[in-house]
Motif scaffolding. Structure first.
Motif, PDB file in Angstrom:
ATOM      1  N   ASN A  78      -8.427   0.578  -3.783  1.00 24.95           N
ATOM      2  CA  ASN A  78      -8.221   0.655  -5.229  1.00 24.95           C
ATOM      3  C   ASN A  78      -6.754   0.949  -5.496  1.00 24.95           C
ATOM      4  O   ASN A  78      -6.295   2.075  -5.308  1.00 24.95           O
ATOM      5  CB  ASN A  78      -9.112   1.741  -5.832  1.00 24.95           C
ATOM      6  N   ALA A  79      -6.023  -0.066  -5.918  1.00 27.25           N
ATOM      7  CA  ALA A  79      -4.581   0.096  -6.116  1.00 27.25           C
ATOM      8  C   ALA A  79      -4.263   1.069  -7.241  1.00 27.25           C
ATOM      9  O   ALA A  79      -3.142   1.556  -7.348  1.00 27.25           O
ATOM     10  CB  ALA A  79      -3.947  -1.261  -6.394  1.00 27.25           C
ATOM     11  N   SER A  80      -5.234   1.358  -8.101  1.00 21.32           N
ATOM     12  CA  SER A  80      -4.981   2.301  -9.195  1.00 21.32           C
ATOM     13  C   SER A  80      -5.027   3.746  -8.717  1.00 21.32           C
ATOM     14  O   SER A  80      -4.610   4.654  -9.448  1.00 21.32           O
ATOM     15  CB  SER A  80      -6.001   2.087 -10.309  1.00 21.32           C
ATOM     16  N   THR A  81      -5.537   3.962  -7.518  1.00 22.67           N
ATOM     17  CA  THR A  81      -5.553   5.307  -6.941  1.00 22.67           C
ATOM     18  C   THR A  81      -4.258   5.519  -6.170  1.00 22.67           C
ATOM     19  O   THR A  81      -3.971   4.795  -5.219  1.00 22.67           O
ATOM     20  CB  THR A  81      -6.748   5.479  -5.983  1.00 22.67           C
ATOM     21  N   VAL A  82      -3.474   6.489  -6.581  1.00 19.55           N
ATOM     22  CA  VAL A  82      -2.179   6.716  -5.953  1.00 19.55           C
ATOM     23  C   VAL A  82      -2.054   8.170  -5.524  1.00 19.55           C
ATOM     24  O   VAL A  82      -2.651   9.068  -6.114  1.00 19.55           O
ATOM     25  CB  VAL A  82      -1.015   6.348  -6.894  1.00 19.55           C
ATOM     26  N   GLU A 126       0.822  -1.215   0.000  1.00 24.23           N
ATOM     27  CA  GLU A 126       0.000   0.000   0.000  1.00 24.23           C
ATOM     28  C   GLU A 126       0.854   1.262   0.000  1.00 24.23           C
ATOM     29  O   GLU A 126       0.315   2.365  -0.112  1.00 24.23           O
ATOM     30  CB  GLU A 126      -0.941   0.034   1.218  1.00 24.23           C
ATOM     31  N   ILE A 140       6.231   4.042  -8.379  1.00 29.92           N
ATOM     32  CA  ILE A 140       5.250   3.005  -8.728  1.00 29.92           C
ATOM     33  C   ILE A 140       5.962   1.800  -9.321  1.00 29.92           C
ATOM     34  O   ILE A 140       5.676   0.638  -8.968  1.00 29.92           O
ATOM     35  CB  ILE A 140       4.194   3.561  -9.706  1.00 29.92           C
ATOM     36  N   GLU A 200       5.935  -1.954  -7.608  1.00 29.76           N
ATOM     37  CA  GLU A 200       5.346  -3.087  -8.316  1.00 29.76           C
ATOM     38  C   GLU A 200       6.378  -4.181  -8.562  1.00 29.76           C
ATOM     39  O   GLU A 200       6.077  -5.371  -8.428  1.00 29.76           O
ATOM     40  CB  GLU A 200       4.740  -2.606  -9.639  1.00 29.76           C
ATOM     41  N   ARG A 211       1.692   6.288  -1.901  1.00 28.65           N
ATOM     42  CA  ARG A 211       0.640   5.505  -1.244  1.00 28.65           C
ATOM     43  C   ARG A 211      -0.442   5.140  -2.247  1.00 28.65           C
ATOM     44  O   ARG A 211      -1.005   6.013  -2.913  1.00 28.65           O
ATOM     45  CB  ARG A 211       0.019   6.274  -0.076  1.00 28.65           C
ATOM     46  N   PHE A 212      -0.695   3.828  -2.326  1.00 31.17           N
ATOM     47  CA  PHE A 212      -1.797   3.339  -3.125  1.00 31.17           C
ATOM     48  C   PHE A 212      -3.085   3.437  -2.303  1.00 31.17           C
ATOM     49  O   PHE A 212      -3.051   3.412  -1.072  1.00 31.17           O
ATOM     50  CB  PHE A 212      -1.561   1.887  -3.546  1.00 31.17           C
TER      51      PHE A 212
END
Length: 457
Positions: free
Chosen positions: A404-408, A389, A435, A439, A399-400
């Motif tokens: 919703n991991a697409s929100t950063v 996260e 990012i 990942e 921070r993710f």
């Protein structure tokens, strides 16, 4: 019989010789004091205006205070497993919190700090809250510790039936000292020795056990891992420290722990062990803010326990090793509990486990506060519910989103410790780089994930 006695004596002699060799090599005794649910703002040396903590503060005055020190998880069990093994919880397949009689636990095949130091001739003991498995196969005595005394899980987990609901009246429990509604088992080594345990005595009894262990092993290197039950709710102190007003409960519990730290430090001083002992003080996660005045403070940090915001995982971090760590130093270098195993391995001359770990030795930084943090290059990761996260690298925190991991979002912690301003839009290159690092690391970690111990398998 005489031959057996002779062989045993020779074994003792060899152990003593190994211990003496370690002493000559400068391998330190180690004391790790691990507090439960203590926030970043709960100590005088971190700005608390509520509690007085002179003995804990002395560790900062005589050693190094970290202002960017992190637990490896935002709740109990996972953070403890990470400290013991130097691994982020997903690598160990460890969930956030285990309950009593859990069918899973830290795998006995994992290599703990105790395992490493025991191989170097250290006496090892755990005093306090274990909470990474309460089956015989997962208790401290199966994880490298010679001895154990304490509660194998959180002190609010074994409530008797017929009392309230899932939200007990903490004020009433404090006023009435109702420790007996929690049917906790106090373990000595591999079995329950007392049930239910009088929780008003826990901090004092842990301290007596710790001091006794130090005295018994003053002539050989030792590891004392002391994960206190306090200051997790329900809060209790001894009768001589108790005051009826529950608004004072948290302060009194913190100051009781401060007394305990003082007893340990005084014993080291009395036995002339202080100069060769590395003392580490930190917390398993941030404050449980929903418990109001029964909980601590995250100070200037955002949010608390159970979150990957700074208040959930940035905690006090104090290190004292006279003559090695410069006294009175403060560093904002990034470090965390996941670094303790490799740090202690290097200090004791032990080899690291033959498997991936996530921590890095801090020994160079402890000796020189101007040295870089290993996390400047590798990053420090915030995990929750099995996924990454967040990532801290230098001044930046990625921070993710919680769900919703697409929100950063991106924060500059040097300029904005409270994380109130998302600067992602203004720093797209930094955002993209972090990012990619997060990942890539997450993929590699999960490709090398190890199994948790499971009963019956």
């Amino acid at each position: 019989m005489r031959l057996l006695a002779l062989l045993l004596c020779l074994g003792v002699l060899q152990t003593s010789t190994a211990a003496a060799a370690d002493r000559a090599a400068g391998a330190p005794n180690v004391v790790i004091i691990f507090i439960d649910d203590q926030g970043y703002g709960d100590l005088s040396c971190y700005g608390s205006e509520i509690a007085e903590t002179p003995r804990i503060d002395s560790l900062a005055a005589e050693g190094m205070k970290f202002t960017s020190f992190y637990s490896a998880y935002c709740v109990c069990s996972a953070s403890r497993a990470a400290l013991l093994t130097g691994c982020y919880p997903p690598r160990l397949s460890m969930p956030g919190v285990l309950g009593p009689n859990s069918r899973v636990g830290l795998h006995p095949d994992e290599v703990t700090i105790a395992d490493l130091l025991k191989e170097r001739g250290y006496a090892t003991m755990c005093v306090g809250k274990w909470h990474v498995g309460d089956r015989l196969e997962t208790l401290p005595t199966a994880q490298g510790f010679d001895r154990y005394f304490g509660l194998p899980y959180s002190n609010d987990m074994a409530r008797q039936k017929g009392w309230g609901n899932d939200s007990p009246d903490l004020d009433k429990i404090w006023r009435q000292k109702k420790w007996d509604i929690y049917h906790n088992d106090l373990y000595r080594n591999g079995e329950s020795a007392e049930s239910p345990v009088d929780q008003t005595t826990l901090t004092q009894r842990y301290t007596e056990e710790a001091v006794g262990f130090i005295r018994e092993n003053k002539d050989r290197p030792f590891l004392l891992y002391m994960p206190h039950t306090m200051v997790h709710v329900p809060l209790f102190v001894t009768d001589d420290r108790w005051e009826e007003d529950p608004a004072k409960a948290y302060r009194l519990a913190v100051e009781h722990v401060d007394w305990s730290v003082g007893e340990v430090l005084d014993t080291l001083e009395e036995l002339k062990l202080a100069e060769n002992t590395l003392v580490i003080y930190t917390s398993d996660n941030g404050p449980w803010l929903s418990k109001r005045h029964h909980a601590g403070s995250a100070g200037p940090l955002r949010n608390g326990k159970g979150t990957t915001w700074e208040g959930g995982m940035r905690v006090p971090g104090l290190f004292r090793w006279p003559g090695v760590i410069p006294a009175g130093t403060v560093t904002d270098r990034v470090a965390g509990t996941v670094d303790l195993l490799p740090t202690l391995a290097e200090a004791a001359g032990a080899e690291l486990p033959d498997r991936p770990i996530d921590g890095h030795s801090l020994l160079g930084l402890l000796k020189d506060p101007q040295a870089p943090s290993p996390h400047d290059e590798h990053g420090l990761f915030y995990y929750k519910n099995g996924r990454v996260e967040g990532l801290r690298m230098g001044r930046w925190k990625l921070r993710f989103g919680d769900k919703n991991a697409s929100t950063v979002s991106l924060y500059d912690l040097d300029a904005d410790i409270g994380k109130s301003h998302d600067v992602a839009a203004a720093n797209p290159a930094v955002l993209g780089r972090l990012i990619a690092i997060a990942e890539r690391y997450d993929r590699d970690l999960k490709a090398n994930q190890r199994p948790i111990w499971t009963a019956g398998k």
